[in-house]
Write an enzyme that holds these catalytic residues in place. Structure first.
Site, PDB file in Angstrom:
ATOM      1  N   GLY A   1     109.577  97.969   2.719  1.00 11.66           N
ATOM      2  CA  GLY A   1     110.293  97.510   3.904  1.00 11.66           C
ATOM      3  C   GLY A   1     110.345  98.519   5.025  1.00 11.66           C
ATOM      4  O   GLY A   1     110.680  98.168   6.161  1.00 11.66           O
TER       5      GLY A   1
ATOM      6  N   LYS B   1     107.004 107.187   5.167  1.00  9.51           N
ATOM      7  CA  LYS B   1     108.277 106.525   4.871  1.00  9.51           C
ATOM      8  C   LYS B   1     109.165 106.604   6.113  1.00  9.51           C
ATOM      9  O   LYS B   1     109.460 107.694   6.596  1.00  9.51           O
ATOM     10  CB  LYS B   1     108.945 107.220   3.679  1.00  9.51           C
ATOM     11  CG  LYS B   1     110.208 106.554   3.177  1.00  9.51           C
ATOM     12  CD  LYS B   1     110.678 107.245   1.900  1.00  9.51           C
ATOM     13  CE  LYS B   1     111.964 106.633   1.379  1.00  9.51           C
ATOM     14  NZ  LYS B   1     112.410 107.290   0.128  1.00  9.51           N
TER      15      LYS B   1
ATOM     16  N   ASP C   1     115.628  97.882   9.617  1.00  6.38           N
ATOM     17  CA  ASP C   1     114.929  98.229  10.863  1.00  6.38           C
ATOM     18  C   ASP C   1     113.637  98.994  10.606  1.00  6.38           C
ATOM     19  O   ASP C   1     112.913  99.336  11.540  1.00  6.38           O
ATOM     20  CB  ASP C   1     115.852  99.017  11.792  1.00  6.38           C
ATOM     21  CG  ASP C   1     116.316 100.352  11.198  1.00  6.38           C
ATOM     22  OD1 ASP C   1     115.790 100.756  10.134  1.00  6.38           O
ATOM     23  OD2 ASP C   1     117.212 100.981  11.795  1.00  6.38           O
ATOM     24  N   GLY C   2     113.349  99.279   9.339  1.00  8.76           N
ATOM     25  CA  GLY C   2     112.098  99.941   9.011  1.00  8.76           C
ATOM     26  C   GLY C   2     112.076 101.433   9.263  1.00  8.76           C
ATOM     27  O   GLY C   2     111.057 102.087   9.071  1.00  8.76           O
TER      28      GLY C   2
ATOM     29  N   ARG D   1     104.896 111.091   2.158  1.00  5.10           N
ATOM     30  CA  ARG D   1     105.013 111.198   0.701  1.00  5.10           C
ATOM     31  C   ARG D   1     103.630 111.133   0.063  1.00  5.10           C
ATOM     32  O   ARG D   1     102.764 110.370   0.493  1.00  5.10           O
ATOM     33  CB  ARG D   1     105.902 110.078   0.155  1.00  5.10           C
ATOM     34  CG  ARG D   1     106.081 110.123  -1.352  1.00  5.10           C
ATOM     35  CD  ARG D   1     107.347 109.402  -1.802  1.00  5.10           C
ATOM     36  NE  ARG D   1     107.256 107.955  -1.627  1.00  5.10           N
ATOM     37  CZ  ARG D   1     108.287 107.132  -1.841  1.00  5.10           C
ATOM     38  NH1 ARG D   1     109.474 107.625  -2.200  1.00  5.10           N
ATOM     39  NH2 ARG D   1     108.149 105.833  -1.680  1.00  5.10           N
TER      40      ARG D   1
ATOM     41  N   ARG E   1     104.043 100.209  -9.388  1.00  5.51           N
ATOM     42  CA  ARG E   1     105.341 100.234 -10.059  1.00  5.51           C
ATOM     43  C   ARG E   1     105.395  99.158 -11.142  1.00  5.51           C
ATOM     44  O   ARG E   1     104.582  98.222 -11.156  1.00  5.51           O
ATOM     45  CB  ARG E   1     106.448  99.967  -9.035  1.00  5.51           C
ATOM     46  CG  ARG E   1     106.338 100.788  -7.746  1.00  5.51           C
ATOM     47  CD  ARG E   1     106.957 100.050  -6.559  1.00  5.51           C
ATOM     48  NE  ARG E   1     106.674 100.725  -5.282  1.00  5.51           N
ATOM     49  CZ  ARG E   1     107.490 101.590  -4.686  1.00  5.51           C
ATOM     50  NH1 ARG E   1     108.667 101.857  -5.234  1.00  5.51           N
ATOM     51  NH2 ARG E   1     107.160 102.159  -3.556  1.00  5.51           N
TER      52      ARG E   1
ATOM     53  N   ASP F   1     111.532  98.486  -9.613  1.00  9.89           N
ATOM     54  CA  ASP F   1     110.620  98.837  -8.520  1.00  9.89           C
ATOM     55  C   ASP F   1     110.598 100.337  -8.268  1.00  9.89           C
ATOM     56  O   ASP F   1     109.785 100.813  -7.471  1.00  9.89           O
ATOM     57  CB  ASP F   1     110.987  98.087  -7.233  1.00  9.89           C
ATOM     58  CG  ASP F   1     112.428  98.301  -6.820  1.00  9.89           C
ATOM     59  OD1 ASP F   1     113.323  97.854  -7.566  1.00  9.89           O
ATOM     60  OD2 ASP F   1     112.675  98.905  -5.762  1.00  9.89           O
ATOM     61  N   ASN F   2     111.470 101.079  -8.946  1.00 10.05           N
ATOM     62  CA  ASN F   2     111.484 102.537  -8.818  1.00 10.05           C
ATOM     63  C   ASN F   2     110.995 103.226 -10.089  1.00 10.05           C
ATOM     64  O   ASN F   2     111.305 104.391 -10.323  1.00 10.05           O
ATOM     65  CB  ASN F   2     112.887 103.033  -8.473  1.00 10.05           C
ATOM     66  CG  ASN F   2     113.303 102.629  -7.075  1.00 10.05           C
ATOM     67  OD1 ASN F   2     112.460 102.496  -6.189  1.00 10.05           O
ATOM     68  ND2 ASN F   2     114.591 102.412  -6.877  1.00 10.05           N
TER      69      ASN F   2
ATOM     70  N   ASP G   1     111.431 107.818  -5.523  1.00 14.76           N
ATOM     71  CA  ASP G   1     112.632 107.363  -4.817  1.00 14.76           C
ATOM     72  C   ASP G   1     113.832 108.263  -5.118  1.00 14.76           C
ATOM     73  O   ASP G   1     114.541 108.069  -6.101  1.00 14.76           O
ATOM     74  CB  ASP G   1     112.978 105.907  -5.137  1.00 14.76           C
ATOM     75  CG  ASP G   1     113.998 105.362  -4.142  1.00 14.76           C
ATOM     76  OD1 ASP G   1     114.693 106.163  -3.483  1.00 14.76           O
ATOM     77  OD2 ASP G   1     114.112 104.134  -4.011  1.00 14.76           O
TER      78      ASP G   1
END
Length: 491
Positions: free
Chosen positions: A96, A117, A129-130, A180, A187, A256-257, A266
């Site tokens: 996102g 990121k 808002d990204g 990163r 994942r 997802d992590n 993360d």
């Protein structure tokens, strides 16, 4: 996976293998430009290992790439789609506020994802808002590099760049972008996403790609998808044991992590434990303690069960037989985790060989530490160097009794006392990124634009087993506080 582009002056040498998966796995788009990019920290040694020219990255053009204002030749930016169980609840997700710029092929032929990121909105942003704030991006830089120095598999941080723009959370904050680096960003949630689409062809494509990228030695295996599950279980058992051994609490162990590569990913609400207590939780959103320190191995196997569920169509054509195969395989996590944890704890206590009662000895120490609220890291340092005995914990009858058993245990091995102490020095860090020290560094950087505190902290964290005098100041525990330390996702 052959590389597709020629090496550029900065050293970028891109391939875009993930973009050759079915299009349902990603959305191609460009990062959103920022107003006034400024490089605030660059990981020179990591840049060099990636085959990049650190000085070129510090140039105006280099910073433009790190900020997303320029896309290098050969890159094909994309946001990855994935799903995940977040605190036990399944959601369709995706990047996102991040973009995979491309995959860097190093001079030695290794492949690493380069991800920005905080690079702007994507089709998976939902209401976000990204963008990202400077504090959380610096925090990930500090802690991921500390984890790397501790010898724990992790994504890494190449750079943090401020954007010259403000973002709005509870208050107005300076914006930033983290670069990163990861072996990949595949994942457990990526496989859940593939399974949720109900396309066995897409699921197989993802599994084949993952095997080729991370586990090429099982490509010719008789049952490669079962072997894939076994490989991930082994890596995660080892990883989570390493977390426990240094007192690391991830804080948001959603599926997802959890990476397929076995790297920590993360660093939003993570923290390191000071006082030993298995129920320690730092994350402000973990109200029920789901991801508490002592729960991490159990959450690990729960997440891996979700991976196994996703792989069922590839494990056997008969779904009941596939489920039995998956269940039998997942049951191996517990013994694997315990094997890794016991081996690590033996090293922390200077023990070279195995005895059946070792686990009992270790648990007795931990129970006594919990009772007397002893500091986790400093207790093992005190045992290593035979120091700091003037506390209630070390004076207690319980510790004295345990210490006698420990000395008897050491006497039953061939190795000398000095060899045991060296083993302990090599496995008990002099320094961890203690929460109050990290906060000091972030406050100076964010509020005063003074990065010297962070630079000193990073230097001390870079060699945690050196046991050098300049690290001693970072061993002090925080002052007792009426307010427990809390971490936030930074989203």
């Amino acid at each position: 996976m052959e590389k597709k582009t020629k090496r550029q002056e900065t050293g970028w040498n891109f391939d875009n293998s993930y973009a050759r998966l079915p299009e349902s796995f990603f959305s191609k788009l460009l990062p959103a430009p920022v107003r006034a990019p400024k490089l605030v920290v660059l990981n020179d040694s990591l840049a060099t290992s990636l085959g990049l020219d650190a000085e070129a990255l510090k140039s105006e053009e280099g910073v433009a790439v790190l900020a997303g204002n320029k896309v290098p030749e050969g890159a094909s930016p994309l946001a990855q789609a994935y799903a995940g169980h977040q605190f036990g609840h399944f959601n369709m997700l995706g990047d996102g506020r991040a973009l995979l710029i491309s995959e860097q092929i190093t001079p030695s032929g290794q492949r690493f994802d380069i991800q920005l990121k905080g690079s702007g909105r994507t089709p998976y942003s939902r209401r976000g808002d990204g963008r990202a704030a400077l504090g959380p991006m610096l925090r990930e830089y500090i802690i991921s590099e500390a984890m790397y120095a501790l010898g724990i598999p992790t994504t890494r941080s190449l750079a943090v760049t401020t954007t010259g723009e403000s973002i709005f959370r509870e208050t107005e904050l300076p914006g930033a972008i983290l670069t990163r680096v990861a072996s990949s960003h595949i994942r457990v949630g990526t496989f859940q996403y593939a399974a949720a689409t109900r396309s066995i062809e897409d699921l197989k494509s993802l599994a084949d790609y993952t095997i080729k990228r991370h586990f090429p030695h099982i490509e010719a295996h008789e049952t490669p998808y079962l072997a894939l599950l076994q490989e991930v279980i082994e890596r995660q058992a080892s990883l989570i044991a390493k977390w426990q051994l240094v007192g690391f609490i991830h804080g948001v162990m959603n599926t997802d992590n959890m990476t397929i590569s076995g790297e920590t990913i993360d660093y939003g609400p993570c923290a390191f434990m000071d006082t030993y207590n298995p129920v320690t939780v730092f994350s402000s959103i973990d109200m029920q303690g789901r991801y508490a320190y002592g729960n991490q191995p159990y959450i690990g196997v729960w997440n891996l069960a979700r991976l196994a569920e996703s792989l069922l169509p590839l494990l056997h054509t008969d779904i009941e037989q596939a489920a039995q195969i998956a269940q039998n395989t997942i049951s191996k996590f517990g013994p694997l985790y315990e094997k890794h944890w016991l081996a690590g704890m033996r090293a922390k206590l200077g023990i070279f060989n195995e005895e059946a009662t070792d686990k009992e000895l270790m648990e007795e120490l931990l129970n006594t530490m919990e009772k007397y609220r002893a500091d986790y890291t400093n207790t093992f340092l005190a045992l290593t160097f035979d120091t700091n005995k003037d506390t209630d914990f070390f004076k207690s009858e319980a510790f004295t009794s345990w210490h006698k058993k420990w000395e008897e245990r050491l006497s039953r091995q061939e190795e000398s006392k000095s060899s045991s102490q060296q083993l302990m020095r090599d496995n008990n860090p002099a320094i961890i990124p203690r929460n109050h020290r990290v906060e000091e560094a972030l406050e100076a950087a964010v509020k005063q634009e003074d990065y010297r505190v962070m630079e000193r902290l990073l230097a001390a964290l870079s060699s945690p087993y050196a046991h050098s005098p300049e690290q001693y100041e970072y061993a002090t525990v925080p002052e007792p506080s009426t307010q427990p330390y809390r971490t936030f996702c930074g989203t």
